[in-house]
Design a protein around this motif. Structure first.
Motif, PDB file in Angstrom:
ATOM      1  N   SER A  39       0.798  -1.221  -0.128  1.00 21.96           N
ATOM      2  CA  SER A  39       0.096   0.079  -0.078  1.00 21.96           C
ATOM      3  C   SER A  39       0.731   1.209  -0.063  1.00 21.96           C
ATOM      4  N   CYS A  40       2.122   1.008   0.306  1.00 18.51           N
ATOM      5  CA  CYS A  40       2.983   2.323   0.063  1.00 18.51           C
ATOM      6  C   CYS A  40       3.224   2.777  -1.274  1.00 18.51           C
ATOM      7  N   PRO A  41       3.342   4.210  -1.214  1.00 14.86           N
ATOM      8  CA  PRO A  41       3.194   4.546  -2.699  1.00 14.86           C
ATOM      9  C   PRO A  41       4.530   4.219  -3.460  1.00 14.86           C
ATOM     10  N   PRO A  42       4.410   4.414  -4.841  1.00 17.83           N
ATOM     11  CA  PRO A  42       5.558   3.688  -5.657  1.00 17.83           C
ATOM     12  C   PRO A  42       6.689   4.675  -5.757  1.00 17.83           C
ATOM     13  N   GLN A  43       7.473   3.937  -6.504  1.00 21.59           N
ATOM     14  CA  GLN A  43       8.999   4.724  -6.805  1.00 21.59           C
ATOM     15  C   GLN A  43       8.804   6.073  -7.385  1.00 21.59           C
ATOM     16  N   ALA A  44       7.843   6.303  -8.492  1.00 22.38           N
ATOM     17  CA  ALA A  44       7.900   7.252  -9.068  1.00 22.38           C
ATOM     18  C   ALA A  44       7.411   8.573  -8.357  1.00 22.38           C
ATOM     19  N   GLU A  45       6.409   8.108  -7.224  1.00 24.46           N
ATOM     20  CA  GLU A  45       6.225   9.081  -6.243  1.00 24.46           C
ATOM     21  C   GLU A  45       7.273   9.586  -5.292  1.00 24.46           C
ATOM     22  N   PHE A  46       8.088   8.719  -4.657  1.00 25.88           N
ATOM     23  CA  PHE A  46       9.183   8.744  -3.940  1.00 25.88           C
ATOM     24  C   PHE A  46       9.944   9.973  -4.769  1.00 25.88           C
ATOM     25  N   ALA A  47      10.224   9.596  -5.985  1.00 28.02           N
ATOM     26  CA  ALA A  47      11.247  10.569  -6.855  1.00 28.02           C
ATOM     27  C   ALA A  47      10.594  11.792  -7.013  1.00 28.02           C
ATOM     28  N   ARG A  48       9.312  11.831  -7.174  1.00 26.05           N
ATOM     29  CA  ARG A  48       8.812  13.238  -7.356  1.00 26.05           C
ATOM     30  C   ARG A  48       8.751  14.040  -6.115  1.00 26.05           C
ATOM     31  N   VAL A  49       8.609  13.428  -4.828  1.00 26.48           N
ATOM     32  CA  VAL A  49       8.260  14.171  -3.528  1.00 26.48           C
ATOM     33  C   VAL A  49       9.923  14.426  -3.233  1.00 26.48           C
ATOM     34  N   LEU A  50      10.856  13.581  -3.416  1.00 22.48           N
ATOM     35  CA  LEU A  50      12.220  13.844  -3.158  1.00 22.48           C
ATOM     36  C   LEU A  50      12.648  15.190  -4.080  1.00 22.48           C
ATOM     37  N   ALA A  51      12.305  15.215  -5.092  1.00 31.16           N
ATOM     38  CA  ALA A  51      12.795  16.228  -6.046  1.00 31.16           C
ATOM     39  C   ALA A  51      12.174  17.507  -5.637  1.00 31.16           C
ATOM     40  N   THR A  52      10.927  17.590  -4.979  1.00 36.37           N
ATOM     41  CA  THR A  52      10.410  18.826  -4.533  1.00 36.37           C
ATOM     42  C   THR A  52      11.147  19.398  -3.130  1.00 36.37           C
ATOM     43  N   LYS A  53      12.117  18.486  -2.622  1.00 32.76           N
ATOM     44  CA  LYS A  53      12.772  18.963  -1.515  1.00 32.76           C
ATOM     45  C   LYS A  53      14.300  19.240  -1.652  1.00 32.76           C
ATOM     46  N   VAL A  54      14.754  18.607  -2.540  1.00 35.91           N
ATOM     47  CA  VAL A  54      16.156  18.940  -3.008  1.00 35.91           C
ATOM     48  C   VAL A  54      16.319  19.529  -4.535  1.00 35.91           C
ATOM     49  N   PRO A  55      17.064  20.535  -4.433  1.00 27.90           N
ATOM     50  CA  PRO A  55      16.923  21.404  -5.754  1.00 27.90           C
ATOM     51  C   PRO A  55      18.003  20.623  -6.601  1.00 27.90           C
ATOM     52  N   ASP A  56      17.729  20.920  -8.049  1.00 25.04           N
ATOM     53  CA  ASP A  56      18.755  20.680  -8.825  1.00 25.04           C
ATOM     54  C   ASP A  56      18.940  18.974  -8.875  1.00 25.04           C
ATOM     55  N   LEU A  57      17.914  18.335  -9.079  1.00 21.78           N
ATOM     56  CA  LEU A  57      18.086  16.973  -9.001  1.00 21.78           C
ATOM     57  C   LEU A  57      17.887  16.254 -10.550  1.00 21.78           C
ATOM     58  N   SER A  58      18.829  15.375 -10.655  1.00 19.65           N
ATOM     59  CA  SER A  58      18.412  14.469 -12.084  1.00 19.65           C
ATOM     60  C   SER A  58      18.859  13.131 -11.785  1.00 19.65           C
ATOM     61  N   PHE A  59      18.533  12.408 -12.961  1.00 21.92           N
ATOM     62  CA  PHE A  59      18.833  10.980 -12.882  1.00 21.92           C
ATOM     63  C   PHE A  59      20.065  10.669 -14.153  1.00 21.92           C
ATOM     64  N   SER A  60      20.926   9.639 -13.869  1.00 21.06           N
ATOM     65  CA  SER A  60      21.798   9.544 -14.759  1.00 21.06           C
ATOM     66  C   SER A  60      21.748   7.856 -15.059  1.00 21.06           C
ATOM     67  N   ASP A  61      22.353   7.450 -16.200  1.00 23.85           N
ATOM     68  CA  ASP A  61      22.452   6.105 -16.531  1.00 23.85           C
ATOM     69  C   ASP A  61      23.605   5.413 -15.965  1.00 23.85           C
ATOM     70  N   LEU A  62      24.337   6.121 -14.944  1.00 23.26           N
ATOM     71  CA  LEU A  62      25.715   5.403 -14.410  1.00 23.26           C
ATOM     72  C   LEU A  62      25.474   5.242 -12.913  1.00 23.26           C
ATOM     73  N   ALA A  63      26.165   4.415 -12.183  1.00 25.80           N
ATOM     74  CA  ALA A  63      25.924   4.291 -10.833  1.00 25.80           C
ATOM     75  C   ALA A  63      27.007   3.836 -10.088  1.00 25.80           C
ATOM     76  N   ASP A  64      27.420   4.769  -9.474  1.00 25.99           N
ATOM     77  CA  ASP A  64      28.819   4.516  -8.658  1.00 25.99           C
ATOM     78  C   ASP A  64      28.469   4.254  -7.104  1.00 25.99           C
ATOM     79  N   GLU A  65      27.388   4.924  -6.662  1.00 24.60           N
ATOM     80  CA  GLU A  65      26.915   4.796  -5.401  1.00 24.60           C
ATOM     81  C   GLU A  65      25.340   4.123  -5.411  1.00 24.60           C
TER      82      GLU A  65
END
Length: 322
Positions: A39-65
């Motif tokens: 029943s918890c919100p999906p990942q897309a909702e988490f990314a949207r909420v996080l983006a409203t709290k942290v400025p200048d957010l972006s996704f990338s295709d690489l992953a070091d962490e």
């Protein structure tokens, strides 16, 4: 008209952009919901909420962490945990379990906690890539999380009262003080307690007795707010016979050990209600005699309940409120 200078400038800008993209650290977002937390919100909702709290957010295709979010349910509460991983090892952890039967409270709390962690080092900006879970997300950028110990430690101080049975002539109680040091899931500490004297009539006189003890305990997390412990107690039993033939005072050693169940319920930042229940087997038996007659002998088993208010220094509580 394009000339050789334009071509060289374009080539240099392209190389710089490519090298910057390669050098920039990246983070992989892993978003998980256990069957009990669907029943918890999906990942897309988490990314949207996080983006409203942290400025200048972006996704990338690489992953070091890696940033891993997991939702589960424990009894009537939802538990949300965030792990920050580097090279496959956990370097930081955030955990929330707010009261309530709705997952939204845990969802909002962990999003806020992660955002605060990311914003703690605004000079470090890392791209983030989200794995697909029920639909793609909009590109955003996350700053790196601050390093946080995976084995939190801290001091817990508690003051309260206890009730005991089997340590004196009858049920008794009194003040108690405990101090404990937490390291990860372990809790190690010591305590002091004083019993109020109990009175037992005997013939035409009275028997008075009381116990002063110090204790050592070691506990390990079982589940939720509960820890299982072992406790050892050393003290002095004091007894006095009044208005009886050959009345005298008795002091004797008290030594006991047994299991303990420890409970902890934080209700405000750095404050919690704690409780512990001991079952003690005595290694010493006090025998009180009056005129060569044995009038009382201490029971082989005793019980003790402690309730107190605790404050913490460092990360002294099991799950500090977020």
């Amino acid at each position: 008209m394009i000339n050789s200078h334009h071509l060289r400038a374009f080539f240099a800008a392209t190389c710089l952009a490519s090298s910057a993209a390669v050098a920039a650290p990246t983070t992989l977002l892993i978003y998980e919901r256990e069957p009990s937390a669907e029943s918890c919100p999906p990942q897309a909702e988490f990314a949207r909420v996080l983006a409203t709290k942290v400025p200048d957010l972006s996704f990338s295709d690489l992953a070091d962490e890696t940033l891993q979010i997991q939702f589960s349910r424990e009894q009537e509460r939802f538990l949300a945990v965030a792990w920050f991983l580097r090279e496959g090892r956990v370097v930081a952890e955030r955990r929330v379990a707010p009261p309530g039967t709705e997952c939204r409270a845990a969802f909002d709390a962990i999003a806020f906690s992660v955002a605060v962690a990311l914003l703690a080092q605004p000079e470090r900006r890392v791209p983030l890539r989200a794995t697909a879970e029920r639909g793609a997300t909009t590109p955003v950028t996350l700053p790196a999380s601050p390093l946080e110990s995976t084995r939190p430690s801290g001091l817990r101080l508690a003051l309260g009262g206890h009730g005991s049975a089997g340590t004196s002539f009858g049920p008794t109680g009194g003040p108690a003080l405990e101090t404990s040091w937490r390291y990860a899931n372990w809790l190690i500490g010591a305590g002091l307690s004083q019993e109020v004297w109990t009175v037992q009539p005997h013939q035409d006189g009275l028997l008075r007795g009381g116990l002063t003890t110090g204790s050592l305990h070691a506990c390990y997390l079982l589940t939720g707010p509960l820890r299982g412990c072992g406790v050892a107690t050393l003290g002095s039993f004091y007894a006095h016979a009044e208005r009886l033939p050959e009345a005298r005072t008795v002091r004797s050693l008290y030594l006991a050990a047994g299991p303990r169940l420890d409970f902890e319920a934080p209700f405000a930042p750095r404050w919690a209600v704690i409780g512990s229940l001991d079952l003690l087997a005595s290694f010493t038996r006090t025998r009180l005699t009056v005129a060569d007659n044995e009038v009382w002998v201490s029971p082989p088993v005793a019980g003790r309940l402690f309730i107190g208010i605790a404050t913490s220094f460092g990360d002294g509580f099991l799950r500090p409120p977020q």
